[in-house]
Scaffold this active site. Sequence first.
Site, PDB file in Angstrom:
ATOM      1  N   ASP A 176       0.928  -1.154   0.073  1.00  0.00           N
ATOM      2  CA  ASP A 176      -0.076   0.052  -0.084  1.00  0.00           C
ATOM      3  C   ASP A 176       0.827   1.338   0.001  1.00  0.00           C
ATOM      4  OD1 ASP A 176      -3.166   0.289   1.251  1.00  0.00           O
ATOM      5  OD2 ASP A 176      -1.825   2.215   0.749  1.00  0.00           O
ATOM      6  N   ASN A 177       0.553   2.281  -0.676  1.00  0.00           N
ATOM      7  CA  ASN A 177       1.359   3.584  -0.637  1.00  0.00           C
ATOM      8  C   ASN A 177       0.877   4.626   0.086  1.00  0.00           C
ATOM      9  OD1 ASN A 177      -0.818   4.605  -1.760  1.00  0.00           O
ATOM     10  ND2 ASN A 177       0.103   5.275  -3.841  1.00  0.00           N
ATOM     11  N   ASP A 235       4.788   2.687  -4.047  1.00  0.00           N
ATOM     12  CA  ASP A 235       3.960   2.934  -5.187  1.00  0.00           C
ATOM     13  C   ASP A 235       4.012   2.019  -6.266  1.00  0.00           C
ATOM     14  OD1 ASP A 235       2.680   5.951  -5.991  1.00  0.00           O
ATOM     15  OD2 ASP A 235       2.394   4.006  -7.265  1.00  0.00           O
ATOM     16  N   SER A 270     -16.401  -2.726 -10.305  1.00  0.00           N
ATOM     17  CA  SER A 270     -17.623  -1.802  -9.792  1.00  0.00           C
ATOM     18  C   SER A 270     -18.593  -2.045 -10.880  1.00  0.00           C
ATOM     19  CB  SER A 270     -16.986  -0.440  -9.774  1.00  0.00           C
ATOM     20  OG  SER A 270     -18.324   0.323  -9.540  1.00  0.00           O
ATOM     21  N   TYR A 273     -13.134   7.225 -13.684  1.00  0.00           N
ATOM     22  CA  TYR A 273     -13.094   6.400 -12.679  1.00  0.00           C
ATOM     23  C   TYR A 273     -13.639   4.912 -13.107  1.00  0.00           C
ATOM     24  CZ  TYR A 273     -14.536   3.219  -9.049  1.00  0.00           C
ATOM     25  OH  TYR A 273     -14.905   2.215  -8.242  1.00  0.00           O
ATOM     26  N   LYS A 294     -12.096   1.155 -14.734  1.00  0.00           N
ATOM     27  CA  LYS A 294     -12.424  -0.126 -14.289  1.00  0.00           C
ATOM     28  C   LYS A 294     -13.140  -1.065 -15.559  1.00  0.00           C
ATOM     29  CE  LYS A 294     -12.189   0.216  -9.832  1.00  0.00           C
ATOM     30  NZ  LYS A 294     -11.061  -0.583  -9.241  1.00  0.00           N
ATOM     31  N   PHE A 339     -21.138  -3.414  -5.597  1.00  0.00           N
ATOM     32  CA  PHE A 339     -22.341  -2.386  -5.607  1.00  0.00           C
ATOM     33  C   PHE A 339     -21.924  -1.363  -4.704  1.00  0.00           C
ATOM     34  CE2 PHE A 339     -25.122  -3.572  -8.910  1.00  0.00           C
ATOM     35  CZ  PHE A 339     -24.691  -4.494  -9.441  1.00  0.00           C
ATOM     36  N   ASN A 340     -22.754  -1.025  -3.566  1.00  0.00           N
ATOM     37  CA  ASN A 340     -22.166  -0.076  -2.928  1.00  0.00           C
ATOM     38  C   ASN A 340     -21.722  -0.450  -1.367  1.00  0.00           C
ATOM     39  OD1 ASN A 340     -23.765   1.257  -4.954  1.00  0.00           O
ATOM     40  ND2 ASN A 340     -23.270   3.209  -3.786  1.00  0.00           N
ATOM     41  N   LEU A 357     -22.260   8.359   0.309  1.00  0.00           N
ATOM     42  CA  LEU A 357     -23.620   8.596   1.117  1.00  0.00           C
ATOM     43  C   LEU A 357     -23.365   8.179   2.655  1.00  0.00           C
ATOM     44  CD1 LEU A 357     -26.611   9.518   1.475  1.00  0.00           C
ATOM     45  CD2 LEU A 357     -27.064   7.205   0.999  1.00  0.00           C
ATOM     46  N   ARG A 401     -26.998  15.215  -8.387  1.00  0.00           N
ATOM     47  CA  ARG A 401     -25.334  15.289  -8.691  1.00  0.00           C
ATOM     48  C   ARG A 401     -25.280  14.741 -10.128  1.00  0.00           C
ATOM     49  NH1 ARG A 401     -21.784  11.516  -4.887  1.00  0.00           N
ATOM     50  NH2 ARG A 401     -22.952   9.867  -6.022  1.00  0.00           N
ATOM     51  N   ASP A 433     -25.049  10.536 -11.574  1.00  0.00           N
ATOM     52  CA  ASP A 433     -25.771   9.498 -10.898  1.00  0.00           C
ATOM     53  C   ASP A 433     -26.892   8.797 -11.708  1.00  0.00           C
ATOM     54  OD1 ASP A 433     -24.737   9.894  -8.450  1.00  0.00           O
ATOM     55  OD2 ASP A 433     -26.023  11.189  -7.615  1.00  0.00           O
TER      56      ASP A 433
HETATM   57  C1  WQD Z   1     -25.250   6.837  -3.295  1.00  0.00           C
HETATM   58  C2  WQD Z   1     -26.569   7.713  -3.503  1.00  0.00           C
HETATM   59  C3  WQD Z   1     -26.058   9.670  -4.324  1.00  0.00           C
HETATM   60  C4  WQD Z   1     -23.785  11.305  -1.109  1.00  0.00           C
HETATM   61  C5  WQD Z   1     -19.814   5.446  -6.055  1.00  0.00           C
HETATM   62  C6  WQD Z   1     -19.013   5.069  -7.250  1.00  0.00           C
HETATM   63  C7  WQD Z   1     -19.036   3.176  -6.904  1.00  0.00           C
HETATM   64  C8  WQD Z   1     -18.228   3.296  -5.664  1.00  0.00           C
HETATM   65  C9  WQD Z   1     -19.293   3.671  -4.597  1.00  0.00           C
HETATM   66  C10 WQD Z   1     -15.953   3.103  -5.156  1.00  0.00           C
HETATM   67  C11 WQD Z   1     -26.706   8.255  -4.780  1.00  0.00           C
HETATM   68  C12 WQD Z   1     -26.642   9.936  -2.864  1.00  0.00           C
HETATM   69  C13 WQD Z   1     -24.539  10.745  -1.771  1.00  0.00           C
HETATM   70  C14 WQD Z   1     -24.342  12.464  -0.680  1.00  0.00           C
HETATM   71  C15 WQD Z   1     -26.422  11.663  -1.530  1.00  0.00           C
HETATM   72  N1  WQD Z   1     -16.955   3.696  -5.816  1.00  0.00           N
HETATM   73  N2  WQD Z   1     -25.859  10.601  -1.915  1.00  0.00           N
HETATM   74  N3  WQD Z   1     -25.598  12.802  -0.827  1.00  0.00           N
HETATM   75  O1  WQD Z   1     -22.422   7.204  -6.368  1.00  0.00           O
HETATM   76  O2  WQD Z   1     -23.737   5.050  -6.276  1.00  0.00           O
HETATM   77  O3  WQD Z   1     -21.107   4.978  -6.182  1.00  0.00           O
HETATM   78  O4  WQD Z   1     -19.376   5.151  -4.941  1.00  0.00           O
HETATM   79  O5  WQD Z   1     -15.901   1.936  -4.835  1.00  0.00           O
HETATM   80  O6  WQD Z   1     -18.219   2.812  -8.027  1.00  0.00           O
HETATM   81  O7  WQD Z   1     -19.661   4.890  -8.624  1.00  0.00           O
HETATM   82  O8  WQD Z   1     -22.291   6.047  -4.256  1.00  0.00           O
HETATM   83  O9  WQD Z   1     -22.525   6.963  -1.702  1.00  0.00           O
HETATM   84  O10 WQD Z   1     -21.491   8.259  -3.530  1.00  0.00           O
HETATM   85  O11 WQD Z   1     -23.842   7.721  -3.587  1.00  0.00           O
HETATM   86  O12 WQD Z   1     -27.616  12.020  -1.790  1.00  0.00           O
HETATM   87  O13 WQD Z   1     -23.778  13.520  -0.024  1.00  0.00           O
HETATM   88  O14 WQD Z   1     -26.421   8.838  -2.418  1.00  0.00           O
HETATM   89  O15 WQD Z   1     -26.787  10.793  -5.139  1.00  0.00           O
HETATM   90  O16 WQD Z   1     -27.916   8.338  -5.047  1.00  0.00           O
HETATM   91  P1  WQD Z   1     -22.459   5.870  -5.802  1.00  0.00           P
HETATM   92  P2  WQD Z   1     -22.471   7.275  -3.465  1.00  0.00           P
END
Ligand code: WQD
Length: 340
Positions: A31-32, A58, A125, A150, A154, A179-180, A201, A296, A299
């Site tokens: 890890d860097n 790195d 992703s 980004y 991927k 996913f998330n 989020l 945003r 999205d």
């Molecule tokens: C989730 C939802 C926002 C922040 C991204 C990358 C994915 C992975 C995870 C790396 C959306 C909403 C968010 C905020 C909000 N990346 N939101 N207010 O965009 O689905 O995925 O992160 O591993 O590859 O694409 O995740 O958590 O940013 O957003 O309303 O302050 O929450 O609009 O609907 P996302 P997110």
Amino acid sequence: MKILVTGGLGFIGSHTVVELQNEGFEVIIIDNCSNSSVKVLDGITKVSGNKPAFEQFDLREKNKVQDFFKRHDDIEGVIHFAASKAVGESVEKPLLYYENNISTLVYILQQLKEKSSSNFIFSSSCTVYGQADELPITENAPVKVAESPYGNTKQIGEEIIKDTCKVTPNLKAISLRYFNPIGAHPTAEIGELPIGVPQNLVPFITQTAIGLREELSVFGDDYPTSDGTCIRDYIHVVDLAKAHVVALQRLLQHKNTSNYEVFNVGTGKGSTVLEVIRSFEKVSKQKLNYKIVGRREGDVIAAYADTTKANKELGWKALSSLDDSLSSAWEWEQKVSRQK
Ligand code: WQD
């Protein structure tokens, strides 16, 4: 059996190191520390009782990657997390993302290609799907034009691995399309450590709840969903970490059906932003301060996984509910703030 985990001090990487150690693997981390802290090593050690080997350099330094593999010719598998991952930043600094996320992958694959056999797990992703035409999303869904550099790294990464596997029968690889990822280890010894203002989020929610942020901005409530806010598939990071271990074991035990495979890793359940907020308020027993603002850029409306393939072929299923995941994220946030 020795496994290399690149980016092993990161959010998903550190949780995967722990699960690998729990399964008896010997782990070495590169890890860097550009987006993580060497203190995470202590957290991993507290959770698993084993301090993983660690080298800080790195992966963009090709000679150091070559030297590493010369010194460690007994590595049986590589799980490659090391990459830049902020969608917004990638739009502002595309070359940083293409250099960091692509060249490091190439340098590692060049080393694996020379080994008599190698097993490679790639951190991909669901962003590769863009806004999928059909939900839930299967692995056969078309890969769309990336919404960000980004996401493009991927997609390109997966193509590089696929093309390499085609001409390298001794290389077996799996791309896991996350996913998330959310939440933290139940011991609250490791978790997400966003640097600066959280882009995602859930860390923004927990930092708002702890008082680090004034209020959460909800990016749009005029989407065609049940409550107007976007839908995502929020998976507990420990469930995601376990998916990496079973994917690696699939390759080590030669259970793969081809030498390049792709799996979605999600819960199969979609939740709106407002449902996440309600769930958080329930588990934290406190009101969250938020306001609705504009959408945003970039999205997608909805993304959640069809997990049939991972359930059947990996024998893996996400076990944690949204409440569990958010509860662990909240425990972690409170622990981090107590340590400040
Ligand atoms: C989730 C939802 C926002 C922040 C991204 C990358 C994915 C992975 C995870 C790396 C959306 C909403 C968010 C905020 C909000 N990346 N939101 N207010 O965009 O689905 O995925 O992160 O591993 O590859 O694409 O995740 O958590 O940013 O957003 O309303 O302050 O929450 O609009 O609907 P996302 P997110």
